[in-house]
Design a protein around this motif. Structure first.
Motif, PDB file in Angstrom:
ATOM      1  N   THR A   1      -2.308  -5.796   6.487  1.00 17.36           N
ATOM      2  CA  THR A   1      -1.193  -5.698   5.542  1.00 17.36           C
ATOM      3  C   THR A   1      -0.940  -7.072   4.935  1.00 17.36           C
ATOM      4  OG1 THR A   1      -0.251  -3.926   6.842  1.00 17.36           O
ATOM      5  CG2 THR A   1       1.238  -5.036   5.305  1.00 17.36           C
ATOM      6  N   GLU A   2      -0.883  -7.136   3.639  1.00 19.38           N
ATOM      7  CA  GLU A   2      -0.759  -8.422   2.959  1.00 19.38           C
ATOM      8  C   GLU A   2       0.539  -9.121   3.373  1.00 19.38           C
ATOM      9  OE1 GLU A   2      -1.195  -5.476   1.612  1.00 19.38           O
ATOM     10  OE2 GLU A   2      -2.955  -5.499   0.297  1.00 19.38           O
ATOM     11  N   PRO A   3       0.461 -10.400   3.779  1.00 21.93           N
ATOM     12  CA  PRO A   3       1.667 -11.130   4.194  1.00 21.93           C
ATOM     13  C   PRO A   3       2.465 -11.550   2.959  1.00 21.93           C
ATOM     14  CG  PRO A   3      -0.237 -12.563   4.330  1.00 21.93           C
ATOM     15  CD  PRO A   3      -0.743 -11.238   3.847  1.00 21.93           C
ATOM     16  N   MET A   4       3.237 -10.602   2.433  1.00 21.28           N
ATOM     17  CA  MET A   4       3.897 -10.834   1.148  1.00 21.28           C
ATOM     18  C   MET A   4       4.829 -12.052   1.120  1.00 21.28           C
ATOM     19  SD  MET A   4       2.357  -8.902  -0.795  1.00 21.28           S
ATOM     20  CE  MET A   4       3.305  -9.439  -2.208  1.00 21.28           C
ATOM     21  N   PRO A   5       5.586 -12.330   2.209  1.00 17.45           N
ATOM     22  CA  PRO A   5       6.423 -13.541   2.149  1.00 17.45           C
ATOM     23  C   PRO A   5       5.578 -14.806   1.919  1.00 17.45           C
ATOM     24  CG  PRO A   5       7.135 -12.122   3.939  1.00 17.45           C
ATOM     25  CD  PRO A   5       5.846 -11.550   3.427  1.00 17.45           C
ATOM     26  N   GLN A   6       4.473 -14.922   2.660  1.00 16.27           N
ATOM     27  CA  GLN A   6       3.610 -16.106   2.478  1.00 16.27           C
ATOM     28  C   GLN A   6       2.938 -16.112   1.116  1.00 16.27           C
ATOM     29  OE1 GLN A   6       3.840 -14.426   5.308  1.00 16.27           O
ATOM     30  NE2 GLN A   6       3.022 -15.552   7.053  1.00 16.27           N
TER      31      GLN A   6
ATOM     32  N   GLY B   1      -8.659  -1.857   4.710  1.00 17.90           N
ATOM     33  CA  GLY B   1      -9.298  -1.956   3.396  1.00 17.90           C
ATOM     34  C   GLY B   1      -8.489  -2.698   2.336  1.00 17.90           C
ATOM     35  N   GLN B   2      -7.490  -3.489   2.747  1.00 20.26           N
ATOM     36  CA  GLN B   2      -6.736  -4.265   1.754  1.00 20.26           C
ATOM     37  C   GLN B   2      -7.654  -5.329   1.132  1.00 20.26           C
ATOM     38  OE1 GLN B   2      -5.667  -3.567   4.857  1.00 20.26           O
ATOM     39  NE2 GLN B   2      -3.567  -2.819   4.788  1.00 20.26           N
ATOM     40  N   GLU B   3      -7.164  -5.971   0.108  1.00 18.11           N
ATOM     41  CA  GLU B   3      -7.945  -7.000  -0.616  1.00 18.11           C
ATOM     42  C   GLU B   3      -9.325  -6.441  -1.013  1.00 18.11           C
ATOM     43  OE1 GLU B   3      -5.098  -9.083  -1.067  1.00 18.11           O
ATOM     44  OE2 GLU B   3      -6.630 -10.634  -1.132  1.00 18.11           O
TER      45      GLU B   3
ATOM     46  N   ALA C   1     -20.253  -9.604   3.367  1.00 18.59           N
ATOM     47  CA  ALA C   1     -19.709  -8.593   4.268  1.00 18.59           C
ATOM     48  C   ALA C   1     -18.312  -9.057   4.677  1.00 18.59           C
ATOM     49  CB  ALA C   1     -20.606  -8.469   5.492  1.00 18.59           C
ATOM     50  N   PRO C   2     -17.327  -8.159   4.776  1.00 17.22           N
ATOM     51  CA  PRO C   2     -15.986  -8.593   5.191  1.00 17.22           C
ATOM     52  C   PRO C   2     -16.017  -9.198   6.592  1.00 17.22           C
ATOM     53  CG  PRO C   2     -16.068  -6.201   4.853  1.00 17.22           C
ATOM     54  CD  PRO C   2     -17.414  -6.731   4.508  1.00 17.22           C
TER      55      PRO C   2
ATOM     56  N   SER D   1       0.820  -1.226   0.000  1.00 21.14           N
ATOM     57  CA  SER D   1       0.000   0.000   0.000  1.00 21.14           C
ATOM     58  C   SER D   1       0.848   1.269   0.000  1.00 21.14           C
ATOM     59  CB  SER D   1      -0.924   0.026   1.228  1.00 21.14           C
ATOM     60  OG  SER D   1      -1.800  -1.065   1.193  1.00 21.14           O
ATOM     61  N   SER D   2       2.167   1.148   0.207  1.00 18.02           N
ATOM     62  CA  SER D   2       3.020   2.347   0.223  1.00 18.02           C
ATOM     63  C   SER D   2       3.142   2.921  -1.192  1.00 18.02           C
ATOM     64  CB  SER D   2       4.422   2.005   0.732  1.00 18.02           C
ATOM     65  OG  SER D   2       4.360   1.613   2.075  1.00 18.02           O
ATOM     66  N   LEU D   3       3.260   4.243  -1.248  1.00 15.54           N
ATOM     67  CA  LEU D   3       3.252   4.883  -2.567  1.00 15.54           C
ATOM     68  C   LEU D   3       4.638   4.995  -3.178  1.00 15.54           C
ATOM     69  CD1 LEU D   3       0.569   7.642  -1.910  1.00 15.54           C
ATOM     70  CD2 LEU D   3       0.296   5.419  -3.020  1.00 15.54           C
ATOM     71  N   HIS D   4       5.677   4.709  -2.395  1.00 21.76           N
ATOM     72  CA  HIS D   4       7.029   4.823  -2.955  1.00 21.76           C
ATOM     73  C   HIS D   4       7.402   3.555  -3.730  1.00 21.76           C
ATOM     74  CE1 HIS D   4       8.025   2.341   0.444  1.00 21.76           C
ATOM     75  NE2 HIS D   4       7.604   3.284   1.279  1.00 21.76           N
ATOM     76  N   LYS D   5       8.642   3.619  -4.272  1.00 23.16           N
ATOM     77  CA  LYS D   5       9.089   2.540  -5.156  1.00 23.16           C
ATOM     78  C   LYS D   5       9.045   1.154  -4.497  1.00 23.16           C
ATOM     79  CE  LYS D   5      13.205   1.582  -7.716  1.00 23.16           C
ATOM     80  NZ  LYS D   5      14.606   1.857  -7.511  1.00 23.16           N
TER      81      LYS D   5
END
Ligand code: PLP
Length: 376
Positions: A238-243, A229-231, A222-223, A33-37
């Motif tokens: 915060t999405e568990p990117m490693p998994q 508000g991810q997904e 309903a969530p 969700s971060s806006l940087h690179k």
């Protein structure tokens, strides 16, 4: 050397999956969700991952949501579907051989005023489509069943069940727990009239703590978890990117090798069956395993707990049933109507593609030692 034959409980993480996780933890560790690179890079990995997993689940990326595992995916589907449609009815159909994630979600809904019908299996562990259909009523709002049973390996007739439900009650939702079906059978939710489908990573060579939910495009629940508000707002956190990256790597590898893997595991099952029949003429096979990766047998007179210890002393790891039942009598075998002696001596052997004939030989040796000791 260990002989791990408990892959329906959990499995070894594939090297490519572990590498993908470490890469995301050490290198591309930004928050999607971060806006940087760094964030944009992570978001790109997330997008690629969703596309890959969507293809495996038989849906589109917009229909694919990451969850913390099979249990969360199942809870999200069942609670979401029941609460969404409570104005239309209060009746749910499931089976008596579901995983605890489904059974306990249904029990909680019963305490909230829903009525649940638990369709019983046949003596060989099958669920008949006609029994599911007969259980459906005008006020049925949800049918939830598994694709492959985790204890005896039977395949449920999901296509017939979905067809019957949509014929009888088009607005009711159909959820399939495909946790034990992923990479054992093709997943085709659209052909099955399935609205919601759950899978889990740790049964297929990804780490624990990652799963996914397919939710058909026009279905809106309903969530279950709210927050940032991810997904698409459906599953915050915060999405568990490693998994997620590890799950995606495991999916890619398993998808590319699915036919060979299924053939290899079928060969192991045939070898095991033939050898067990030849060595132990008193063996009782529990259920007609339709998929080769789960085999369930009883050696009456040899208590499961004791046999597990004998096998463990030889570095052979199997289980007496579902890992969640932790030594309690299996509700699946009980629902099949098996006698106590048979249930008390049940062993579940579950294969992964990395298993070999040597693993089966080690198991057979262990079983012979156990039988000599326990059936004197
Ligand atoms: N459904 C079935 C059929 C399972 O075998 C399992 C795993 O134990 C689950 C659901 C739960 O999945 P998870 O362990 O990812 O929560």
């Amino acid at each position: 050397m260990i002989h791990y034959l408990d892959n329906a409980a959990t499995s070894r993480v594939l090297p490519a999956a572990a590498e993908a996780a470490v890469h995301m933890m050490r290198e591309e560790f930004g928050n999607p969700s971060s806006l940087h690179k760094m964030g944009i890079e992570a978001a790109r990995v997330l997008k690629d991952s969703r596309e890959a997993v969507a293809a495996v689940l038989g849906g589109t990326p917009a229909e694919t949501y990451f969850t913390s595992g099979g249990t969360e995916s199942i809870n999200t589907a069942i609670f979401g579907a029941a609460r969404k449609n409570r104005h239309a009815g209060r009746h749910i159909v499931t089976t008596a051989i579901e995983h605890a994630a489904t059974l306990n979600a249904c029990r909680r809904l019963e305490s909230e005023g829903f009525e649940v019908t638990y369709v019983q299996p046949t003596a060989d562990g099958h669920i008949l489509a006609e029994n599911m259909e007969n259980a459906m009523r005008e006020d049925t709002i949800l049918v939830s069943c598994m694709l492959v049973n985790n204890e005896v390996g039977t395949v449920l007739p999901v296509a017939e069940i979905g067809r019957a439900l949509k014929r009888k009650n088009p607005s009711a939702l159909f959820h399939v727990d495909a946790v034990q079906g992923l990479f054992r059978l093709p997943l085709t939710p659209k052909k099955w009239n399935c609205d919601l489908l759950s899978v889990s990573g740790h049964k297929i060579g990804a780490p624990k703590g990652i799963g996914a939910l397919y939710m058909k495009r026009d279905v809106r629940l309903a969530p279950y978890i709210v927050g940032g508000g991810q997904e698409s707002g459906f599953r915050s956190g915060t999405e568990p990117m490693p998994q997620i990256a590890a799950f995606t790597a495991a999916c890619r590898e398993r998808a590319a090798q699915m036919d060979e893997d299924v053939a290899h595991v079928a060969m192991l099952k045939d070898y095991l069956t033939e050898q067990v029949n030849a060595k132990f003429d008193f063996v009782q096979w529990n259920g007609q395993g339709d998929v080769p990766h789960v085999v369930n047998l009883s050696l009456p007179g040899c208590k499961s707990e004791v046999m597990l210890r004998v096998l463990e002393s030889k570095n052979v790891f199997v289980s007496a049933g579902s890992a969640c039942s932790k030594g309690k009598e299996s509700p699946v075998l009980r629902a099949m109507g098996l006698d106590k002696k048979r249930i008390d001596s049940a062993l579940r052997i579950s294969f992964a593609p990395f298993n070999t004939k040597e693993d089966v030989d080690a198991l057979l040796e262990g079983l012979e030692a156990g039988v000599r000791m326990l059936r004197r």
